[in-house]
Write a protein that holds these residues in place. Structure first.
Motif, PDB file in Angstrom:
ATOM      1  N   LYS A   8      41.676  22.736  23.749  1.00 46.27           N
ATOM      2  CA  LYS A   8      42.985  22.725  24.341  1.00 46.27           C
ATOM      3  C   LYS A   8      43.799  23.983  24.474  1.00 46.27           C
ATOM      4  CE  LYS A   8      47.177  19.866  24.647  1.00 46.27           C
ATOM      5  NZ  LYS A   8      48.223  19.096  23.901  1.00 46.27           N
ATOM      6  N   LEU A   9      44.044  24.386  25.682  1.00 46.17           N
ATOM      7  CA  LEU A   9      44.836  25.555  25.981  1.00 46.17           C
ATOM      8  C   LEU A   9      46.511  25.139  25.685  1.00 46.17           C
ATOM      9  CD1 LEU A   9      43.199  27.106  29.187  1.00 46.17           C
ATOM     10  CD2 LEU A   9      42.744  27.757  26.847  1.00 46.17           C
ATOM     11  N   LEU A  10      47.213  26.294  25.328  1.00 45.29           N
ATOM     12  CA  LEU A  10      48.217  26.290  25.021  1.00 45.29           C
ATOM     13  C   LEU A  10      49.189  27.226  25.873  1.00 45.29           C
ATOM     14  CD1 LEU A  10      48.279  25.758  21.268  1.00 45.29           C
ATOM     15  CD2 LEU A  10      48.527  23.931  22.949  1.00 45.29           C
ATOM     16  N   PRO A  11      49.191  27.293  27.169  1.00 46.81           N
ATOM     17  CA  PRO A  11      49.882  28.063  27.708  1.00 46.81           C
ATOM     18  C   PRO A  11      51.127  28.239  28.063  1.00 46.81           C
ATOM     19  CG  PRO A  11      48.858  26.480  29.574  1.00 46.81           C
ATOM     20  CD  PRO A  11      48.537  25.985  28.020  1.00 46.81           C
ATOM     21  N   THR A  12      51.839  29.314  28.253  1.00 43.46           N
ATOM     22  CA  THR A  12      53.341  29.495  28.487  1.00 43.46           C
ATOM     23  C   THR A  12      53.611  29.264  30.085  1.00 43.46           C
ATOM     24  OG1 THR A  12      53.265  31.651  29.681  1.00 43.46           O
ATOM     25  CG2 THR A  12      53.359  31.473  27.087  1.00 43.46           C
ATOM     26  N   PRO A  13      54.662  28.570  30.536  1.00 43.19           N
ATOM     27  CA  PRO A  13      54.955  28.072  31.783  1.00 43.19           C
ATOM     28  C   PRO A  13      54.343  29.010  32.816  1.00 43.19           C
ATOM     29  CG  PRO A  13      56.940  27.776  30.371  1.00 43.19           C
ATOM     30  CD  PRO A  13      56.019  28.532  29.656  1.00 43.19           C
ATOM     31  N   GLU A  14      54.691  30.463  32.794  1.00 40.33           N
ATOM     32  CA  GLU A  14      54.058  31.629  33.595  1.00 40.33           C
ATOM     33  C   GLU A  14      52.627  31.071  33.772  1.00 40.33           C
ATOM     34  OE1 GLU A  14      56.100  31.978  31.194  1.00 40.33           O
ATOM     35  OE2 GLU A  14      58.077  32.125  32.350  1.00 40.33           O
ATOM     36  N   GLN A  15      52.041  31.268  32.500  1.00 44.81           N
ATOM     37  CA  GLN A  15      50.531  31.194  32.404  1.00 44.81           C
ATOM     38  C   GLN A  15      49.868  29.885  33.144  1.00 44.81           C
ATOM     39  OE1 GLN A  15      49.877  31.678  28.199  1.00 44.81           O
ATOM     40  NE2 GLN A  15      49.755  33.768  28.426  1.00 44.81           N
ATOM     41  N   ALA A  16      50.512  28.788  32.866  1.00 45.33           N
ATOM     42  CA  ALA A  16      50.154  27.488  33.408  1.00 45.33           C
ATOM     43  C   ALA A  16      50.274  27.538  34.920  1.00 45.33           C
ATOM     44  CB  ALA A  16      51.250  26.487  32.902  1.00 45.33           C
ATOM     45  N   GLY A 159      26.824  30.491  27.438  1.00 42.46           N
ATOM     46  CA  GLY A 159      26.684  30.114  28.583  1.00 42.46           C
ATOM     47  C   GLY A 159      27.979  30.199  29.342  1.00 42.46           C
ATOM     48  N   GLU A 160      28.229  29.182  30.429  1.00 42.00           N
ATOM     49  CA  GLU A 160      29.423  28.988  31.128  1.00 42.00           C
ATOM     50  C   GLU A 160      30.658  28.111  30.469  1.00 42.00           C
ATOM     51  OE1 GLU A 160      28.698  27.567  35.010  1.00 42.00           O
ATOM     52  OE2 GLU A 160      27.837  29.189  35.675  1.00 42.00           O
ATOM     53  N   THR A 161      31.902  28.333  30.733  1.00 44.40           N
ATOM     54  CA  THR A 161      33.016  27.444  30.479  1.00 44.40           C
ATOM     55  C   THR A 161      33.851  27.013  31.583  1.00 44.40           C
ATOM     56  OG1 THR A 161      33.038  29.020  28.475  1.00 44.40           O
ATOM     57  CG2 THR A 161      34.890  27.798  28.862  1.00 44.40           C
ATOM     58  N   ASP A 162      34.005  25.795  31.455  1.00 47.51           N
ATOM     59  CA  ASP A 162      34.746  25.175  32.615  1.00 47.51           C
ATOM     60  C   ASP A 162      36.077  25.150  32.153  1.00 47.51           C
ATOM     61  OD1 ASP A 162      32.555  24.770  34.015  1.00 47.51           O
ATOM     62  OD2 ASP A 162      32.279  22.766  33.426  1.00 47.51           O
ATOM     63  N   LEU A 163      36.983  25.448  33.373  1.00 44.38           N
ATOM     64  CA  LEU A 163      38.506  25.264  33.043  1.00 44.38           C
ATOM     65  C   LEU A 163      38.836  24.084  33.666  1.00 44.38           C
ATOM     66  CD1 LEU A 163      41.327  26.462  32.339  1.00 44.38           C
ATOM     67  CD2 LEU A 163      41.231  27.577  34.680  1.00 44.38           C
ATOM     68  N   VAL A 164      39.529  22.992  32.904  1.00 45.57           N
ATOM     69  CA  VAL A 164      39.801  21.822  33.316  1.00 45.57           C
ATOM     70  C   VAL A 164      41.222  21.420  33.023  1.00 45.57           C
ATOM     71  CG1 VAL A 164      39.131  19.256  32.975  1.00 45.57           C
ATOM     72  CG2 VAL A 164      37.362  21.095  32.615  1.00 45.57           C
ATOM     73  N   HIS A 165      41.740  20.788  34.068  1.00 42.26           N
ATOM     74  CA  HIS A 165      43.284  20.387  34.160  1.00 42.26           C
ATOM     75  C   HIS A 165      43.322  18.914  34.100  1.00 42.26           C
ATOM     76  CE1 HIS A 165      47.503  19.973  35.902  1.00 42.26           C
ATOM     77  NE2 HIS A 165      47.727  20.317  34.811  1.00 42.26           N
ATOM     78  N   ARG A 166      43.533  18.235  33.004  1.00 37.44           N
ATOM     79  CA  ARG A 166      43.675  16.813  32.925  1.00 37.44           C
ATOM     80  C   ARG A 166      44.900  16.126  32.242  1.00 37.44           C
ATOM     81  NH1 ARG A 166      39.605  15.991  29.425  1.00 37.44           N
ATOM     82  NH2 ARG A 166      41.075  15.351  27.741  1.00 37.44           N
ATOM     83  N   ASP A 167      45.683  15.289  33.144  1.00 40.96           N
ATOM     84  CA  ASP A 167      46.785  14.631  32.585  1.00 40.96           C
ATOM     85  C   ASP A 167      47.770  15.812  32.149  1.00 40.96           C
ATOM     86  OD1 ASP A 167      45.574  12.453  32.795  1.00 40.96           O
ATOM     87  OD2 ASP A 167      44.810  12.141  30.667  1.00 40.96           O
ATOM     88  N   GLY A 168      48.055  16.792  33.060  1.00 41.45           N
ATOM     89  CA  GLY A 168      48.916  17.659  32.680  1.00 41.45           C
ATOM     90  C   GLY A 168      48.835  18.718  31.642  1.00 41.45           C
ATOM     91  N   MET A 169      47.363  18.493  31.113  1.00 38.19           N
ATOM     92  CA  MET A 169      47.012  19.771  29.911  1.00 38.19           C
ATOM     93  C   MET A 169      45.972  20.540  30.290  1.00 38.19           C
ATOM     94  SD  MET A 169      47.367  17.191  26.725  1.00 38.19           S
ATOM     95  CE  MET A 169      46.487  15.823  27.588  1.00 38.19           C
ATOM     96  N   TRP A 170      45.728  21.542  29.894  1.00 35.47           N
ATOM     97  CA  TRP A 170      44.705  22.431  30.333  1.00 35.47           C
ATOM     98  C   TRP A 170      43.589  22.482  29.001  1.00 35.47           C
ATOM     99  CZ3 TRP A 170      44.081  24.488  35.017  1.00 35.47           C
ATOM    100  CH2 TRP A 170      45.285  24.677  35.639  1.00 35.47           C
TER     101      TRP A 170
END
Length: 385
Positions: A8-16, A159-170
């Motif tokens: 799970k990513l924990l971005p700041t509001p600007e990063q999000a 290998g590859e990594t997928d960036l996923v946005h789900r239910d308001g979380m990254w």
């Protein structure tokens, strides 16, 4: 073998905001490219890259994300063509097949976006990543996960990594290449009978009751019906929050059941016999109140969890035909529908042997697995995709 680790990513509001804009831009470019390729004769990656690379890049993407967008579109056309060829959308001339063939391929604005090592790098000591976005390179983006996941990610990521946005979380879904454990010769077999009343019953005596999960699903079904009938904005917000709650709970239960079965097989140096459940929804005839339970139960998920955990532990898995296992006496071999007078009771009409019906079926599955293995069958525990 390949495993997918989720952190799970924990971005700041600007990063999000930067992440959201990146995913939105990439998927808008993918939808545009799919529309252009719709009328093209050739839709392979090479042809799309040669024709549209500069156009896609001009939409705000750099070189490497542009290539990933082109690959994503080409893979979408390939997947649809394979499903059509396999008849998954019905025979030629059917309305469903024609609707799929004529429908344009579109990508959701928040659909997953793949990255490679040129676009995303990991700093495991600080639990941060550096990722490319349309707003520039984001550094010191924090991520979190369980200790086991983080260790697997640190040692085996490839290998590859997928960036996923789900239910308001990254989230980041990273592919890991885990070394395989050499499969040992089974000293015996554990049969696993799957069902609704008892999710899993093994020939060694373990039984995972399904009553709690059924009650949870019934409560969730009534809550959904109540909220849908209300129809207010607040009710829709609650529905959105609840939409994956049931599936998460079922997945957690399946993980715990599969882990216990595989650990027991590994401890006793046994293989695992699983029944083939392909087509069970078409074969089984149930009353209307029971159909929702049958169609909502994750048959395939539990089987796949057992298979990949067994592969990691070096435990052999054999898939057997479960026909008549619940009607066959494991003591004398007599087969009769009347042997099972009730759902939970097995009583042989020939020798009088009495046992719990699911336990009896699990023993029959174990015997069939041993025969298949003795005849040269290979383990059915594939490397996870």
């Amino acid at each position: 073998m390949k495993l997918v680790v989720s952190v799970k990513l924990l971005p700041t509001p600007e990063q999000a905001v930067a992440l959201a804009d990146t995913v939105r831009t990439a998927n808008a470019a993918a939808t545009w490219l799919a529309e252009q390729a719709r009328s093209a004769v050739r839709r392979g990656r090479v042809e799309l890259q040669r024709e549209y690379y500069q156009h896609v890049k001009a939409m705000g993407l750099s070189a490497q994300p542009t290539l990933h967008v082109i690959r994503k579109v080409a893979d979408a056309f390939t997947t649809r063509a394979a499903n059509l060829a396999a008849g998954n959308y019905g025979p030629k001339g059917s309305r469903r097949r024609e609707r799929v063939e004529n429908a344009p391929i579109r990508f959701r604005s928040d659909a997953a976006q793949p990255f490679d090592d040129r676009c995303l790098s990991w700093q495991h000591e600080n639990c941060t990543v550096s990722v490319w976005t349309t707003a520039g390179r984001l550094k010191d983006l924090l991520f979190a996960g369980s200790a086991d996941q983080l260790e697997t990610l640190r040692m085996y990521r490839k290998g590859e990594t997928d960036l996923v946005h789900r239910d308001g979380m990254w989230f980041l879904y990273a592919t890991c290449e885990v070394p395989e454990v050499e499969e040992s010769e089974p000293g015996g077999w554990i049969g696993v009978d799957l069902g609704l009343a008892n999710i899993a019953t093994t020939s060694t005596g373990y039984r995972a009751a399904g009553r709690g999960l059924r009650r949870h699903r019934e409560r969730q079904r009534k809550l959904r019906a109540k909220l849908q009938a209300k129809g207010t904005r607040s009710a829709k917000r609650v529905l959105k929050r609840q939409r994956r709650k049931e599936s998460r709970r079922a997945a957690d239960i399946n993980h715990r059941i599969s882990r216990r079965i595989v650990v027991e097989a590994q401890r006793t140096a046994c293989g695992i016999g699983l029944e083939v459940l392909t087509g069970i929804r078409e074969r089984v005839r149930l009353r209307k109140p029971q159909r929702a339970a049958l169609h909502s139960w994750a048959f395939h998920q539990l089987g796949s969890f057992i298979e990949y955990k067994a592969r990691r532990a070096g435990v052999a898995v054999v898939l057997v035909d479960a026909s008549y296992t619940s009607q066959t006496c494991r003591s004398c071999g007599h087969v009769d529908r009347a042997n099972r007078p009730r759902q939970a009771l097995f009583c042989c009409r020939s020798c009088g042997f009495v046992e719990h019906a699911d336990r009896n079926a699990s023993h029959n599955i174990a015997v069939r697995a041993a025969k298949l293995w003795g005849s040269g069958a290979l383990s059915a525990a594939p490397a996870p995709a």
